[in-house]
Scaffold this active site. Structure first.
Site, short mmCIF file in Angstrom:
data_model
loop_
_atom_site.label_atom_id
_atom_site.label_comp_id
_atom_site.label_asym_id
_atom_site.label_seq_id
_atom_site.Cartn_x
_atom_site.Cartn_y
_atom_site.Cartn_z
N CYS A 72 -8.33 -2.67 4.36
CA CYS A 72 -8.38 -3.07 2.95
C CYS A 72 -9.79 -2.93 2.39
O CYS A 72 -10.78 -3.01 3.14
CB CYS A 72 -7.97 -4.53 2.81
SG CYS A 72 -6.24 -4.87 3.16
N GLU A 74 -11.55 -5.03 0.62
CA GLU A 74 -12.41 -6.21 0.80
C GLU A 74 -13.12 -6.16 2.15
O GLU A 74 -14.30 -6.45 2.27
CB GLU A 74 -11.56 -7.50 0.77
CG GLU A 74 -10.83 -7.76 -0.52
CD GLU A 74 -9.44 -7.14 -0.58
OE1 GLU A 74 -9.27 -5.98 -0.14
OE2 GLU A 74 -8.53 -7.79 -1.11
N CYS A 111 -4.99 -9.81 0.61
CA CYS A 111 -3.94 -10.04 1.61
C CYS A 111 -4.36 -11.18 2.54
O CYS A 111 -5.54 -11.58 2.56
CB CYS A 111 -3.64 -8.77 2.39
SG CYS A 111 -4.84 -8.40 3.67
N1 THU Z 1 -5.00 -3.40 0.00
C1 THU Z 1 -6.32 -3.72 -0.16
O1 THU Z 1 -7.21 -2.87 -0.02
N2 THU Z 1 -6.62 -4.99 -0.49
C2 THU Z 1 -5.71 -5.97 -0.71
O2 THU Z 1 -6.10 -7.10 -0.94
C3 THU Z 1 -4.28 -5.67 -0.69
C4 THU Z 1 -3.92 -4.35 -0.13
C5 THU Z 1 -4.67 -2.01 0.33
C6 THU Z 1 -4.17 -1.80 1.74
C7 THU Z 1 -3.39 -0.52 1.58
O3 THU Z 1 -4.29 0.57 1.68
C8 THU Z 1 -2.87 -0.58 0.16
O4 THU Z 1 -3.65 -1.56 -0.52
C9 THU Z 1 -1.40 -0.94 0.05
O5 THU Z 1 -1.13 -2.11 0.74
#
Ligand code: THU
Length: 159
Positions: A72, A74, A111
């Site tokens: 992710c 973050e 997440c």
């Molecule tokens: N994702 C993030 O980068 N941050 C979040 O807080 C939620 C999800 C990304 C992970 C994945 O690459 C895409 O979003 C779909 O889940």
């Protein structure tokens, strides 16, 4: 048996109501969505963090054909900062996300795994991380990740 309630605190702001520094961080998170590698989900997330010396760093989600190998936005920002500047706390984190229709309306929320990583930062530096969640509707402002993770698990819970 008692019924109990937990309250969480957050604000809903328009970007122009934020401080100059926070507006800058939100803009950096929006810009960072361009560095996302979201080949599979097509969901581009950008993150920007401010460190305790005032400097900033960005992150963007990085996906992989072997799905769990991605990360992710973050965590790319936080881990890069920790690897380069372990002496500096993270004071503020901003997140923004785009799908095929552009920036999402409702503010994006980190997440569960990212919440736990932000919590570790608060615990490590003994200071809260302000969180700015951007959506085209407005920005949710939280003064600590504990408002996103009320029953949290930290090192102290093991002793
Ligand atoms: N994702 C993030 O980068 N941050 C979040 O807080 C939620 C999800 C990304 C992970 C994945 O690459 C895409 O979003 C779909 O889940």
């Amino acid at each position: 048996m008692k019924e109990l309630k937990i309250e969480i605190n957050y604000k809903f702001a328009q970007p122009e109501e934020l401080s100059k520094e926070d507006q800058e961080l939100v803009q950096m998170a929006k810009d960072a969505t361009r560095n996302s590698y979201a080949n599979y989900s097509k969901f581009c997330v950008g993150a920007a963090i401010r460190l305790s010396d005032g400097s900033t760093m960005i992150g963007a989600n990085q996906e992989n054909a072997a799905f769990p190998s991605g990360l992710c936005a973050e965590r790319t920002a936080i881990f890069a900062a920790q690897a380069q500047h372990p002496e500096l706390a993270v004071t503020t984190l901003a997140i923004a996300a785009k799908n095929e229709n552009g920036f999402i309306e409702e503010p994006i929320s980190p997440c569960g795994a990212c919440r736990q990583v932000i919590l570790e930062i608060e615990d490590r530096y003994k200071a809260p991380v302000k969180i700015l969640l951007y959506g085209t509707d407005g920005v949710y402002v939280l003064n600590s990740v504990k408002d996103l993770l009320p029953f949290c698990f930290v090192d102290a819970n093991m002793h």
